[in-house]
Write an enzyme that holds these catalytic residues in place. Structure first.
Site, short mmCIF file in Angstrom:
data_model
loop_
_atom_site.label_atom_id
_atom_site.label_comp_id
_atom_site.label_asym_id
_atom_site.label_seq_id
_atom_site.Cartn_x
_atom_site.Cartn_y
_atom_site.Cartn_z
N LEU A 181 -82.79 59.50 -0.48
CA LEU A 181 -82.72 58.05 -0.29
C LEU A 181 -81.82 57.42 -1.33
CD1 LEU A 181 -83.72 55.19 0.66
CD2 LEU A 181 -85.65 55.52 -0.90
N SER A 182 -80.98 56.48 -0.91
CA SER A 182 -80.22 55.62 -1.82
C SER A 182 -79.32 56.46 -2.73
CB SER A 182 -81.17 54.74 -2.61
OG SER A 182 -80.46 53.72 -3.28
#
Length: 575
Positions: A149-150
């Site tokens: 994520l991210s």
């Protein structure tokens, strides 16, 4: 799910997987990581693809940790890990900063100049090497995947390109576009193009690892209302990997919980890229229903991404062997001891992922038979007796220890007793092949003949020659050392397996003269003066043929052909 899971059943003895505790266990060798946790499922996965367990690396986002935001149902990996017998590893970003880490607490995805031997890429690859070499886990190197994520998603893109040999599938969740500058602000749109991502990815892989991109797949997911990593980054990564893979053909759409998706395939029709947009979701890991307690940047109301991406990887992995392969026949042969023998020995060999339980031999011919217990193991040899004379074909198949039967049988032909041969019926000597001292004979091969006996009479007497059968459809024989202008007679017999046919029909051929005809055009006067003609009663006559040429003077012109030494005809040389 939009794609169906296809699992093959392996023999129970094929992989000795050690069952895990079904709990997260903290790693002790961290290679600079703040910490890392490994989940080894209780499920030993008797049904799987490939040759062992899958390994999933999952990376958190900025300001998160593995213990605080990923493990213990927060990212919701546990049920999926048990379903697939998959090992999951959740590391925490190294503490502090590095020379290139722009923000503390974020994976080092920033900017360019990524490699497999520096920065966080080197740390993650060392972690993967340590886990996959661990005794008892039996990690399949063709089933190693990574998601994040991210900032973790940004590092996933980097790793997909610098180490495509490691990762068969990558899952990018709201990750910055490859080589996005570290100065890009939160919520800024992507300044990279899909073509730049594709070019840079191929450049990172280089000549040493570029071929692995041809068998890698990518999943991209993001929230439609993400204000931290603008969706344009996800679109750029998605479209860049499509270009890098050559996967620009739509393979359909699908729906998930509050989410829509699209698939793309390559020129070979293989699914290579998946994209999911979670409608109304912000910047978050979509853990789906069943997860709990994730807190920062985790969503439980949309698609269950761990379940989706794992099935996507298992369904479309281009590197694995699916199910238990059937045995493959590698060779077979038949041996008859002599032309008078009534027995044949059949030999065969096969390979398989497991072991060969049995061979079957089917013999067709005058004395047919079927034997489903011809032998076992890597190879066999068995004799079959009491066969009547004639031509036979034996086909051999192998069955492995889990019942798989070879798709392609191995075939071999053999002859018992003499073959009833016939002579060639079309022996010819083309005129163009006849010279003063050579004659070429041609005929169509006879089934069962291994050679031919050519008998020649004429000239110096009788000559008998054995001619091997040619590998094609026609056999030829050149008779040399012949006399000019001499008639020769030929017969041909077929020979094979102790049998000789009757004689072919006689073929009679006359060799040509060794003399080369020449022709001269001149006046009748010149012909007489040169000795090509003679004169009588005021007329010229050709020497030899005595053909009248006309008046003997310089005004009448004739063409004379010397067809043999000192013999002239009026006209041109025969063609």
């Amino acid at each position: 799910m939009a794609v169906s899971l296809v699992l093959g059943t392996l023999a129970a003895s094929a992989h000795a997987l050690t069952p895990g505790s079904g709990t997260w266990v903290k790693e002790t060798n961290l290679f600079g990581l703040a910490d890392a946790y490994t989940y080894v499922p209780k499920n030993t996965a008797p049904a799987t693809i490939g040759k062992g367990r899958a390994l999933m690396i999952t990376l958190h986002g900025c300001g998160m940790t593995a213990s605080g935001n990923v493990i213990n149902k927060k990212y919701n990996w546990e049920d999926t890990a048990e379903k697939y017998g998959m090992v999951v590893v959740a590391p925490t970003v190294p503490s502090g900063t590095t020379a290139t880490r722009t923000y503390s607490g974020c994976w080092d995805w920033f900017g360019a100049n990524h490699s497999r031997s520096t920065r966080d890429e080197a740390i993650i690859l060392k972690l993967v090497d340590a886990v996959k070499s661990r005794s008892g886990l039996d990690i399949d190197p063709d089933q190693i995947y990574i998601t994040g994520l991210s900032a973790g998603g940004g590092l996933v893109v980097d790793l997909a390109c610098v180490a495509p040999d490691y990762f068969a599938g990558v899952g990018i969740n709201a990750g910055p576009a490859l080589n996005t500058p570290g100065t890009a602000g939160v919520g800024s749109k992507s300044t990279r193009t899909a073509q730049q991502v594709a070019n840079d990815c191929r450049a990172y892989a280089g000549s040493s690892y570029g071929s692995y991109l041809d068998k890698q797949i990518t999943s991209v997911v993001n929230g439609s209302t993400d204000s931290v990593v603008d969706p344009t980054h996800d679109w750029t990564n998605r479209d860049g990997m499509k270009l890098a893979y050559g996967a620009n053909t739509s393979a359909g759409t699908f729906t998930e919980v509050k989410s829509t998706g699209t698939l793309w395939k390559d020129n070979a029709g293989k699914i290579r890229v998946s994209y999911i947009e979670a409608t109304g979701m912000g910047h978050a890991w979509p853990a789906g229903a069943g997860g709990s307690g994730g807190g920062l940047y985790v969503d439980y109301t949309h698609v269950n991404y761990p379940a989706y991406v794992t099935q996507f990887f298992f369904d479309n992995n281009l590197r694995v062997q699916r199910g238990d392969p059937k045995p493959v026949m590698t060779s077979c042969s038949a041996s008859v001891a002599s032309p008078t023998a009534t027995a044949v020995t059949i030999n065969g060999a096969a390979t398989d992922n497991g072991s060969i339980a049995s061979y079957s031999v089917s013999i067709s011919g005058p004395t047919p038979s079927n034997d489903n217990a011809a032998g076992s193991g890597p190879s066999f040899s068995k004799q079959y007796t009491g066969l009547a004379n004639g031509s036979y074909t034996a086909t051999v198949k192998a069955t492995d220890n889990v019942g798989g039967v070879s798709d392609a049988a191995c075939s071999t032909s053999f002859q018992v007793g003499p073959i009833a041969l016939v002579p060639p019926s079309d022996v010819t000597a083309p005129a163009a092949s006849v010279t003063a001292n050579e004659i070429v004979l041609n005929w169509t091969n006879i089934s069962g003949a291994t050679s031919y006996t050519v008998t020649r009479t004429g000239g110096a007497g009788t000559v008998v020659v054995s001619v091997p059968a040619a590998s094609g459809t026609t056999t030829s024989h050149k008779a040399t050392g012949l006399l000019e202008k001499t008639s020769y007679t030929f017969t041909v017999q077929s020979v094979g397996s102790g049998s000789t046919s009757a004689l072919s029909a006689l073929v009679t051929v006359t060799t040509k003269s060794a003399f080369t005809c020449t022709q001269t055009t001149a006046s009748n006067y010149a012909h007489v003066q040169a000795g090509r003609a003679y004169t009588s009663g005021g007329y010229a006559y050709a020497k030899g043929s005595a053909t009248k040429m006309g008046l003997y003077n310089m005004f009448y012109t004739s063409t004379l052909a010397e067809t043999s030494a000192g013999y002239f005809d009026v006209g041109n040389c025969p063609k």
